[in-house]
Design a protein around this motif. Structure first.
Motif, PDB file in Angstrom:
ATOM      1  N   ILE A  33     -10.561 -16.946   5.252  1.00  0.00           N
ATOM      2  CA  ILE A  33     -10.664 -17.701   6.540  1.00  0.00           C
ATOM      3  C   ILE A  33      -9.956 -17.175   7.334  1.00  0.00           C
ATOM      4  CG2 ILE A  33     -10.345 -20.153   7.785  1.00  0.00           C
ATOM      5  CD1 ILE A  33     -11.275 -21.354   5.084  1.00  0.00           C
ATOM      6  N   LEU A  34     -10.360 -16.322   8.581  1.00  0.00           N
ATOM      7  CA  LEU A  34      -9.504 -15.462   9.289  1.00  0.00           C
ATOM      8  C   LEU A  34      -8.538 -16.472  10.348  1.00  0.00           C
ATOM      9  CD1 LEU A  34     -12.049 -12.577   9.870  1.00  0.00           C
ATOM     10  CD2 LEU A  34     -10.690 -13.045   8.006  1.00  0.00           C
ATOM     11  N   ASN A  35      -7.694 -15.970  10.511  1.00  0.00           N
ATOM     12  CA  ASN A  35      -6.324 -16.754  11.410  1.00  0.00           C
ATOM     13  C   ASN A  35      -6.400 -18.193  11.142  1.00  0.00           C
ATOM     14  OD1 ASN A  35      -5.599 -14.347  12.789  1.00  0.00           O
ATOM     15  ND2 ASN A  35      -7.752 -14.455  13.800  1.00  0.00           N
ATOM     16  N   ALA A  36      -6.056 -18.341   9.713  1.00  0.00           N
ATOM     17  CA  ALA A  36      -6.145 -19.753   9.154  1.00  0.00           C
ATOM     18  C   ALA A  36      -5.497 -20.570   9.883  1.00  0.00           C
ATOM     19  CB  ALA A  36      -6.079 -19.933   7.494  1.00  0.00           C
TER      20      ALA A  36
ATOM     21  N   ASP B 113     -10.328  -8.545   5.066  1.00  0.00           N
ATOM     22  CA  ASP B 113      -9.088  -8.630   5.676  1.00  0.00           C
ATOM     23  C   ASP B 113      -8.179  -9.973   5.167  1.00  0.00           C
ATOM     24  OD1 ASP B 113     -10.016  -7.350   7.502  1.00  0.00           O
ATOM     25  OD2 ASP B 113     -10.311  -8.984   9.117  1.00  0.00           O
ATOM     26  N   PRO B 114      -8.486 -10.690   4.009  1.00  0.00           N
ATOM     27  CA  PRO B 114      -7.682 -11.738   3.304  1.00  0.00           C
ATOM     28  C   PRO B 114      -6.320 -10.885   3.064  1.00  0.00           C
ATOM     29  CG  PRO B 114      -9.635 -12.054   2.462  1.00  0.00           C
ATOM     30  CD  PRO B 114      -9.941 -10.843   3.188  1.00  0.00           C
ATOM     31  N   THR B 115      -5.153 -11.919   3.749  1.00  0.00           N
ATOM     32  CA  THR B 115      -3.658 -11.135   3.344  1.00  0.00           C
ATOM     33  C   THR B 115      -3.034 -12.041   2.368  1.00  0.00           C
ATOM     34  OG1 THR B 115      -3.108 -12.945   5.390  1.00  0.00           O
ATOM     35  CG2 THR B 115      -3.607 -10.326   5.793  1.00  0.00           C
ATOM     36  N   VAL B 116      -3.703 -12.777   1.696  1.00  0.00           N
ATOM     37  CA  VAL B 116      -3.085 -13.817   0.778  1.00  0.00           C
ATOM     38  C   VAL B 116      -4.326 -14.467   0.065  1.00  0.00           C
ATOM     39  CG1 VAL B 116      -2.306 -15.688   2.589  1.00  0.00           C
ATOM     40  CG2 VAL B 116      -1.328 -15.306   0.412  1.00  0.00           C
ATOM     41  N   THR B 117      -4.070 -15.109  -1.317  1.00  0.00           N
ATOM     42  CA  THR B 117      -5.212 -16.002  -1.545  1.00  0.00           C
ATOM     43  C   THR B 117      -4.578 -17.034  -2.242  1.00  0.00           C
ATOM     44  OG1 THR B 117      -6.477 -13.772  -2.082  1.00  0.00           O
ATOM     45  CG2 THR B 117      -6.974 -15.760  -3.416  1.00  0.00           C
ATOM     46  N   VAL B 118      -5.361 -18.151  -1.955  1.00  0.00           N
ATOM     47  CA  VAL B 118      -5.272 -19.622  -2.603  1.00  0.00           C
ATOM     48  C   VAL B 118      -6.433 -19.757  -3.646  1.00  0.00           C
ATOM     49  CG1 VAL B 118      -4.910 -22.047  -2.248  1.00  0.00           C
ATOM     50  CG2 VAL B 118      -4.454 -20.355  -0.393  1.00  0.00           C
ATOM     51  N   THR B 119      -5.929 -20.391  -4.810  1.00  0.00           N
ATOM     52  CA  THR B 119      -7.022 -21.112  -5.924  1.00  0.00           C
ATOM     53  C   THR B 119      -6.674 -22.305  -6.222  1.00  0.00           C
ATOM     54  OG1 THR B 119      -7.777 -20.579  -8.024  1.00  0.00           O
ATOM     55  CG2 THR B 119      -5.367 -19.867  -7.686  1.00  0.00           C
ATOM     56  N   ASN B 120      -7.774 -23.101  -5.985  1.00  0.00           N
ATOM     57  CA  ASN B 120      -7.585 -24.529  -6.290  1.00  0.00           C
ATOM     58  C   ASN B 120      -8.510 -25.002  -7.324  1.00  0.00           C
ATOM     59  OD1 ASN B 120      -7.380 -27.275  -5.804  1.00  0.00           O
ATOM     60  ND2 ASN B 120      -8.755 -27.362  -4.304  1.00  0.00           N
TER      61      ASN B 120
ATOM     62  N   LEU C 230       0.754  -1.272  -0.020  1.00  0.00           N
ATOM     63  CA  LEU C 230      -0.031   0.060   0.012  1.00  0.00           C
ATOM     64  C   LEU C 230       0.899   1.231  -0.072  1.00  0.00           C
ATOM     65  CD1 LEU C 230      -2.747  -0.999   2.756  1.00  0.00           C
ATOM     66  CD2 LEU C 230      -3.056  -0.574   0.254  1.00  0.00           C
ATOM     67  N   ALA C 231       0.432   2.231  -0.844  1.00  0.00           N
ATOM     68  CA  ALA C 231       1.186   3.504  -0.733  1.00  0.00           C
ATOM     69  C   ALA C 231       2.471   3.276  -0.894  1.00  0.00           C
ATOM     70  CB  ALA C 231       0.753   4.374   0.281  1.00  0.00           C
ATOM     71  N   GLY C 232       3.091   2.500  -1.911  1.00  0.00           N
ATOM     72  CA  GLY C 232       4.255   2.426  -2.375  1.00  0.00           C
ATOM     73  C   GLY C 232       5.189   1.680  -1.297  1.00  0.00           C
ATOM     74  N   GLU C 233       4.636   0.995  -0.360  1.00  0.00           N
ATOM     75  CA  GLU C 233       5.478  -0.022   0.427  1.00  0.00           C
ATOM     76  C   GLU C 233       4.574  -1.142   0.940  1.00  0.00           C
ATOM     77  OE1 GLU C 233       6.763   1.483   4.468  1.00  0.00           O
ATOM     78  OE2 GLU C 233       4.511   2.334   4.741  1.00  0.00           O
ATOM     79  N   PHE C 234       5.280  -2.138   1.034  1.00  0.00           N
ATOM     80  CA  PHE C 234       4.796  -3.555   1.594  1.00  0.00           C
ATOM     81  C   PHE C 234       4.613  -3.482   3.006  1.00  0.00           C
ATOM     82  CE2 PHE C 234       5.821  -7.974   2.931  1.00  0.00           C
ATOM     83  CZ  PHE C 234       4.510  -8.524   2.827  1.00  0.00           C
ATOM     84  N   ARG C 235       3.490  -4.011   3.710  1.00  0.00           N
ATOM     85  CA  ARG C 235       3.290  -3.882   5.069  1.00  0.00           C
ATOM     86  C   ARG C 235       2.897  -5.350   5.347  1.00  0.00           C
ATOM     87  NH1 ARG C 235      -0.718   0.965   6.009  1.00  0.00           N
ATOM     88  NH2 ARG C 235       0.143   2.455   4.499  1.00  0.00           N
ATOM     89  N   PRO C 236       3.935  -6.192   5.942  1.00  0.00           N
ATOM     90  CA  PRO C 236       3.355  -7.546   6.487  1.00  0.00           C
ATOM     91  C   PRO C 236       2.557  -7.715   7.520  1.00  0.00           C
ATOM     92  CG  PRO C 236       5.641  -6.984   7.125  1.00  0.00           C
ATOM     93  CD  PRO C 236       5.240  -5.610   6.402  1.00  0.00           C
ATOM     94  N   SER C 237       1.631  -8.635   7.232  1.00  0.00           N
ATOM     95  CA  SER C 237       0.506  -8.920   8.367  1.00  0.00           C
ATOM     96  C   SER C 237       1.074  -9.696   9.289  1.00  0.00           C
ATOM     97  CB  SER C 237      -0.578  -9.206   7.707  1.00  0.00           C
ATOM     98  OG  SER C 237      -1.886  -9.847   8.727  1.00  0.00           O
ATOM     99  N   ALA C 238       0.632  -9.553  10.771  1.00  0.00           N
ATOM    100  CA  ALA C 238       1.143 -10.651  11.642  1.00  0.00           C
ATOM    101  C   ALA C 238       0.033 -11.703  11.755  1.00  0.00           C
ATOM    102  CB  ALA C 238       1.113  -9.818  12.954  1.00  0.00           C
ATOM    103  N   ASP C 239      -1.127 -11.635  11.223  1.00  0.00           N
ATOM    104  CA  ASP C 239      -2.047 -12.716  11.029  1.00  0.00           C
ATOM    105  C   ASP C 239      -2.028 -13.116   9.818  1.00  0.00           C
ATOM    106  OD1 ASP C 239      -3.198 -12.252  13.673  1.00  0.00           O
ATOM    107  OD2 ASP C 239      -3.893 -10.439  13.050  1.00  0.00           O
ATOM    108  N   ILE C 240      -2.462 -14.224   9.381  1.00  0.00           N
ATOM    109  CA  ILE C 240      -2.725 -15.018   8.151  1.00  0.00           C
ATOM    110  C   ILE C 240      -4.247 -15.118   7.994  1.00  0.00           C
ATOM    111  CG2 ILE C 240      -2.440 -17.046   6.985  1.00  0.00           C
ATOM    112  CD1 ILE C 240       0.390 -17.054   8.479  1.00  0.00           C
ATOM    113  N   HIS C 241      -4.809 -14.451   7.054  1.00  0.00           N
ATOM    114  CA  HIS C 241      -6.141 -14.576   6.681  1.00  0.00           C
ATOM    115  C   HIS C 241      -6.233 -14.964   5.231  1.00  0.00           C
ATOM    116  CE1 HIS C 241      -7.007 -12.519  10.437  1.00  0.00           C
ATOM    117  NE2 HIS C 241      -6.542 -11.326  10.090  1.00  0.00           N
ATOM    118  N   LEU C 242      -6.440 -16.174   5.060  1.00  0.00           N
ATOM    119  CA  LEU C 242      -6.333 -16.837   4.024  1.00  0.00           C
ATOM    120  C   LEU C 242      -7.783 -16.623   2.857  1.00  0.00           C
ATOM    121  CD1 LEU C 242      -4.108 -18.928   2.695  1.00  0.00           C
ATOM    122  CD2 LEU C 242      -5.620 -20.715   3.530  1.00  0.00           C
ATOM    123  N   GLY C 243      -7.289 -16.003   1.817  1.00  0.00           N
ATOM    124  CA  GLY C 243      -8.494 -15.764   0.910  1.00  0.00           C
ATOM    125  C   GLY C 243      -8.731 -17.152   0.110  1.00  0.00           C
ATOM    126  N   VAL C 244      -9.850 -17.451  -0.067  1.00  0.00           N
ATOM    127  CA  VAL C 244     -10.056 -18.549  -0.904  1.00  0.00           C
ATOM    128  C   VAL C 244     -11.086 -18.234  -1.936  1.00  0.00           C
ATOM    129  CG1 VAL C 244     -10.943 -20.934  -1.021  1.00  0.00           C
ATOM    130  CG2 VAL C 244     -10.264 -19.958   1.269  1.00  0.00           C
TER     131      VAL C 244
END
Lengths: 87, 402
Positions: free
Chosen positions: B285-288, B319-326, B257-271
């Motif tokens: 799936i929050l806090n997967a 909230d998803p911080t990353v996504t998985v596609t199956n 965001l806004a030119g910089e990467f901000r890692p997230s402490a939580d893992i919210h897995l977008g499906v």
């Protein structure tokens, strides 16, 4: 329970996950997955639905024998008959 | 005073229609409570509140179209109040900043001409039937348009404008509604998101074949002893594996965001979930990583069900911080996916198929899946990505630990 009931319950289970399907257009002797857009989650939902309605155990190992509507109906009828016999 | 703002329910969303308030001024709400329903091009979502509060003033009327980030209601927050032993909210997600990144000065839009009182169900049915609500007479309480009204209107056929206008309404435009059909609307939303992704994100791609021999036989025997309602799908193993592997690779989990990467402490897995009548949605799936495999499977089943029949929450979309596609169900071997901005990575799985597998100088037949990673090169390099896939492979080799 008579045979047509099982068939109706199977169609009902399919319609619950795939409401867009016109049951009369399904060819019951052909592979279901090719005719209806079902993924593995949908298939599991159908199995759960059939289990709850008919009280039949459907082991995962038997999924391979459940590819057409006709197969599913005769499988379920055989399982139900076996359960009756066991009582 | 805090404000409840129109959340961004997707990278492409600019506006949302406030369909219904579930609270009124003065109501006490707790974190997670549903306070409103908002409709976007991707459907109707429930807005859940992020902290305990008392609703101040509702600043937007039902039916209003509101810009992302604009205030919907004022909140009197009770966080830290002595009345309740405050459970400390675990590591906050950075998602709220996505919303507040929009200037707070965005004024609430003036009442729009299409501001109509209609039940959520009526709106849903109208959009399914392609009926413009402006052409429907409301017979419900206070002139509210009900489902029956919509269906009556549909039965009359298109192009028949009602003789009477709703009280206080400007004359309905004679031209057909500009509102796109729901499927077309979702197509547009996807088009906007993937175009932005490919325009802004320098993707790099890696793939790795993973031997699932141990995982599949473990799953088979685990499922044998479970009632059908608790049976797990291979997808649950794969997705949980991704969530756990990500705990070691923060460079792949978070927002650019806004030119910089901000890692997230939580893992919210977008499906990524396909919608039956076309389109795609990727709620999370929050806090997967913290769910047991059985709970993860339950969450996955529930998420897919709600994605297809309605009832997704705003937090699951923002909230998803990353996504998985199956994409394995149709037999495809490799998927090289498009990152969902502002996320920085997407993991793809093809079909699990039996393939020849060479190991220790022997060839055997194993169930194998090709896992892929598409990652944002601004946030990580290929070495990190390849280490992530190696960790994923290692985790899937010890399924009992997932």
């Amino acid at each position: 329970m008579t045979a047509p009931d099982v068939r109706a319950i199977v169609f009902d289970a399919i319609r619950r996950v795939a409401p867009e399907v016109n049951p009369s257009s399904i060819r019951t002797g052909e592979r279901l997955r090719g005719q209806v857009d079902l993924d593995s989650m949908d298939f599991l939902s159908i199995v759960i639905d059939l289990h709850e309605k008919l009280k039949v155990e459907i082991p995962e190992a038997d999924y391979g024998r459940l590819t057409t509507i006709d197969e599913i109906v005769s499988y379920l009828e055989a399982r139900m008959a076996a359960m009756q016999g066991a009582r | 005073m805090a404000e409840l703002k129109m959340p961004s329910l997707g990278a492409d969303m600019e506006f949302g229609t406030l369909v219904q308030w579930r609270v009124t001024a003065g109501d006490r709400v707790r974190r997670g409570d549903i306070v409103a329903e908002v409709e976007t091009q991707k459907g109707v979502f429930e807005i859940d509140i992020r902290e305990d509060a008392v609703i101040g003033e509702l600043m937007v009327a039902e039916g209003a179209r509101v810009k992302v980030g604009a205030p919907l209601a004022s909140l009197i927050t009770t966080a830290g109040a002595a009345e309740r032993p405050t459970p400390t909210i675990p590591r906050r997600t950075i998602a709220p900043e996505v919303v507040s990144a929009v200037p707070a000065s965005v004024p609430a839009p003036p009442p729009s001409p299409e501001r109509l009182r209609a039940s959520p169900l009526a709106r849903r049915v109208a959009s399914e039937l392609g009926i413009d609500l402006a052409t429907v007479d409301g017979t419900g309480e206070g002139g509210v348009i009900t489902r029956d009204d919509v269906e009556r209107s549909a039965a009359r056929g298109p192009g028949v404008l009602p003789e009477a206008q709703l009280p206080g309404m400007p004359p309905a435009p004679v031209a057909p509604s500009q509102a796109p059909a729901p499927v077309a609307g979702m197509r547009q939303a996807i088009a906007a998101a993937v175009s932005r992704s490919k325009r802004e994100i320098p993707h790099y791609y890696l793939t790795r074949d993973i031997d699932l021999g141990t995982a599949m036989s473990w799953l088979r025997s685990a499922n044998e002893s479970r009632p059908v309602t608790d049976r797990m799908l291979p997808a649950a193993l794969l997705l949980k594996g991704v969530a756990l592997a990500l705990t070691k690779f923060p460079q792949l989990n978070g927002f650019h965001l806004a030119g910089e990467f901000r890692p997230s402490a939580d893992i919210h897995l977008g499906v990524a979930i396909a919608i039956r009548d076309g389109g795609l949605i990727a709620p999370g799936i929050l806090n997967a990583d913290r769910l047991s495999l059985a709970d993860f499977m339950r969450s996955l089943t529930d998420l897919v069900r709600r994605a297809r029949s309605g009832g997704l929450k705003a937090s699951e979309m923002t909230d998803p911080t990353v996504t998985v596609t199956n994409l394995g169900d149709d037999g495809v071997q490799t998927v090289l996916a498009v990152i969902t901005p502002p996320q920085v990575a997407i993991v793809g799985f093809g079909a699990i198929t039996e393939r020849p597998w060479a190991e220790h100088g022997m060839i055997g037949v194993r169930p194998v899946v090709t896992a892929s990673l598409a990652a944002d090169h601004r946030a990580s390099d290929g070495r990190i990505g390849s280490q992530f896939l190696a960790e994923l492979s290692r985790l899937l080799g010890t399924p009992e630990a997932l």
